[in-house]
Write a protein that holds these residues in place. Structure first.
Motif, PDB file in Angstrom:
ATOM      1  N   ARG A 185       0.213   3.139  -9.252  1.00 38.93           N
ATOM      2  CA  ARG A 185       0.503   1.927  -8.487  1.00 38.93           C
ATOM      3  C   ARG A 185      -0.717   1.057  -8.213  1.00 38.93           C
ATOM      4  O   ARG A 185      -0.564  -0.124  -7.897  1.00 38.93           O
ATOM      5  N   GLY A 226       0.845  -1.204   0.000  1.00 35.44           N
ATOM      6  CA  GLY A 226       0.000   0.000   0.000  1.00 35.44           C
ATOM      7  C   GLY A 226       0.870   1.239   0.000  1.00 35.44           C
ATOM      8  O   GLY A 226       2.080   1.170   0.257  1.00 35.44           O
ATOM      9  N   GLU A 236      16.099  -2.237  -2.011  1.00 35.51           N
ATOM     10  CA  GLU A 236      14.726  -2.685  -1.750  1.00 35.51           C
ATOM     11  C   GLU A 236      14.474  -4.051  -2.406  1.00 35.51           C
ATOM     12  O   GLU A 236      13.852  -4.930  -1.819  1.00 35.51           O
ATOM     13  N   PRO A 293      10.978  10.973   1.048  1.00 36.07           N
ATOM     14  CA  PRO A 293      11.601  11.852   0.040  1.00 36.07           C
ATOM     15  C   PRO A 293      10.731  12.063  -1.194  1.00 36.07           C
ATOM     16  O   PRO A 293      10.732  13.156  -1.764  1.00 36.07           O
ATOM     17  N   GLY A 332       6.122   1.419   0.003  1.00 39.92           N
ATOM     18  CA  GLY A 332       5.025   1.702  -0.928  1.00 39.92           C
ATOM     19  C   GLY A 332       5.359   1.457  -2.389  1.00 39.92           C
ATOM     20  O   GLY A 332       4.467   1.212  -3.202  1.00 39.92           O
ATOM     21  N   SER A 363       6.063  -4.031   3.205  1.00 39.26           N
ATOM     22  CA  SER A 363       6.911  -3.580   2.099  1.00 39.26           C
ATOM     23  C   SER A 363       6.865  -2.055   2.055  1.00 39.26           C
ATOM     24  O   SER A 363       5.960  -1.446   2.614  1.00 39.26           O
ATOM     25  N   PHE A 407      18.263   8.471  -0.102  1.00 42.57           N
ATOM     26  CA  PHE A 407      17.834   9.152  -1.332  1.00 42.57           C
ATOM     27  C   PHE A 407      18.750  10.340  -1.639  1.00 42.57           C
ATOM     28  O   PHE A 407      19.139  10.553  -2.779  1.00 42.57           O
ATOM     29  N   ILE A 432      16.236   6.612   5.428  1.00 38.43           N
ATOM     30  CA  ILE A 432      15.712   6.618   4.045  1.00 38.43           C
ATOM     31  C   ILE A 432      15.961   7.983   3.364  1.00 38.43           C
ATOM     32  O   ILE A 432      16.485   8.018   2.252  1.00 38.43           O
TER      33      ILE A 432
HETATM   34  C1  S3P Z   1       8.444   4.735  -0.915  1.00 36.39           C
HETATM   35  C2  S3P Z   1       7.822   4.417   0.274  1.00 36.39           C
HETATM   36  C3  S3P Z   1       8.525   4.428   1.552  1.00 36.39           C
HETATM   37  C4  S3P Z   1      10.030   4.192   1.340  1.00 36.39           C
HETATM   38  C5  S3P Z   1      10.574   5.153   0.334  1.00 36.39           C
HETATM   39  C6  S3P Z   1       9.889   5.041  -1.020  1.00 36.39           C
HETATM   40  C7  S3P Z   1       7.623   4.722  -2.158  1.00 36.39           C
HETATM   41  O1  S3P Z   1       8.006   3.421   2.400  1.00 36.39           O
HETATM   42  O2  S3P Z   1      10.235   2.873   0.920  1.00 36.39           O
HETATM   43  O3  S3P Z   1      10.435   6.460   0.851  1.00 36.39           O
HETATM   44  O4  S3P Z   1       8.200   4.627  -3.261  1.00 36.39           O
HETATM   45  O5  S3P Z   1       6.374   4.767  -2.046  1.00 36.39           O
HETATM   46  P1  S3P Z   1       6.572   3.515   3.164  1.00 36.39           P
HETATM   47  O6  S3P Z   1       5.521   3.087   2.189  1.00 36.39           O
HETATM   48  O7  S3P Z   1       6.718   2.559   4.289  1.00 36.39           O
HETATM   49  O8  S3P Z   1       6.415   4.911   3.600  1.00 36.39           O
END
Ligand code: S3P
Length: 194
Positions: free
Chosen positions: A150, A21, A73, A132, A92, A90, A61, A57
């Motif tokens: 998505r 999600g 990832e 970010p 997002g 996971s 970035f 995180i």
């Molecule tokens: C991302 C979601 C983040 C983290 C990164 C990129 C994305 O995780 O992996 O900032 O691409 O949606 P969360 O969904 O736990 O916030």
């Protein structure tokens, strides 16, 4: 829950739950509660990436760029998806790559936590500048755009839950119950993945 008594954990066909999600959908909070209900471990992709790289995180970035983050990832996802008796949150963006959701095996039950762009942003804001991809001039447009792109991937999950309909405890309990129902369906050999 009806059925639990007859079926019971020894015949439970799943070895892990994967929460997917958008940012701010509550994957980590819910995942922790769900893991407690199942008596399983909880692991978060982003936590593993941060401890593997040794940076937060936003710093990953900032210092190394998104491509570097995505390769971590990818690696972390593959490793964690080998674990058993675990609830996984996971990031997002993890499911949003062709073949990712299809690569999940039949012992993984996947759950999409839906969230609107407005609520996602509100929750993200409350957590500070931790996302970010949302640190842009027009974060709402960015969130809407990312969610739209998505959704076809998230939609492939076995279970869909609107994360705004209840608090984390109730949602975790609902997911727990739905997973057991899926388990029963599975025992009647329904095809688990589209
Ligand atoms: C991302 C979601 C983040 C983290 C990164 C990129 C994305 O995780 O992996 O900032 O691409 O949606 P969360 O969904 O736990 O916030």
């Amino acid at each position: 829950m009806s059925g639990l008594g007859e079926i019971g954990p020894p015949f439970f066909p799943f070895r892990r739950v994967l929460l997917v999600g958008f940012m701010g959908s509550g994957k980590s909070t819910l995942g922790t509660r769900l893991a407690q209900l199942l008596g399983w471990a909880f692991r978060d992709f982003d936590e593993e990436i941060q401890s593997g790289v040794g940076l937060s995180i936003p710093d990953i970035f900032r210092q190394h760029g998104e491509e570097f983050f995505r390769s971590w990832e990818d690696r972390v996802g593959t490793e964690l998806l080998q674990m058993g008796e675990v609830v996984l949150a996971s990031g997002g963006g993890w499911p949003a790559k062709k073949g990712r959701m299809e690569s999940l095996d039949q012992t993984t039950v996947s759950v999409w936590l839906q969230v609107s762009p407005e609520v996602a942003l509100e929750r993200a804001r409350r957590q500070g500048a931790t996302r970010p991809l949302l640190e842009v001039r027009e974060p709402l447009e960015r969130a809407e755009d990312l969610i739209r792109k998505r959704e076809p991937f998230y939609r492939q999950a076995h279970i869909t839950i609107d994360s705004c309909t209840a608090g984390p405890d109730e949602l975790a309990q609902r997911i727990h119950d739905l997973i057991y129902e899926k388990g029963e369906d599975n025992l009647r050999s329904l095809p688990p993945y589209k």
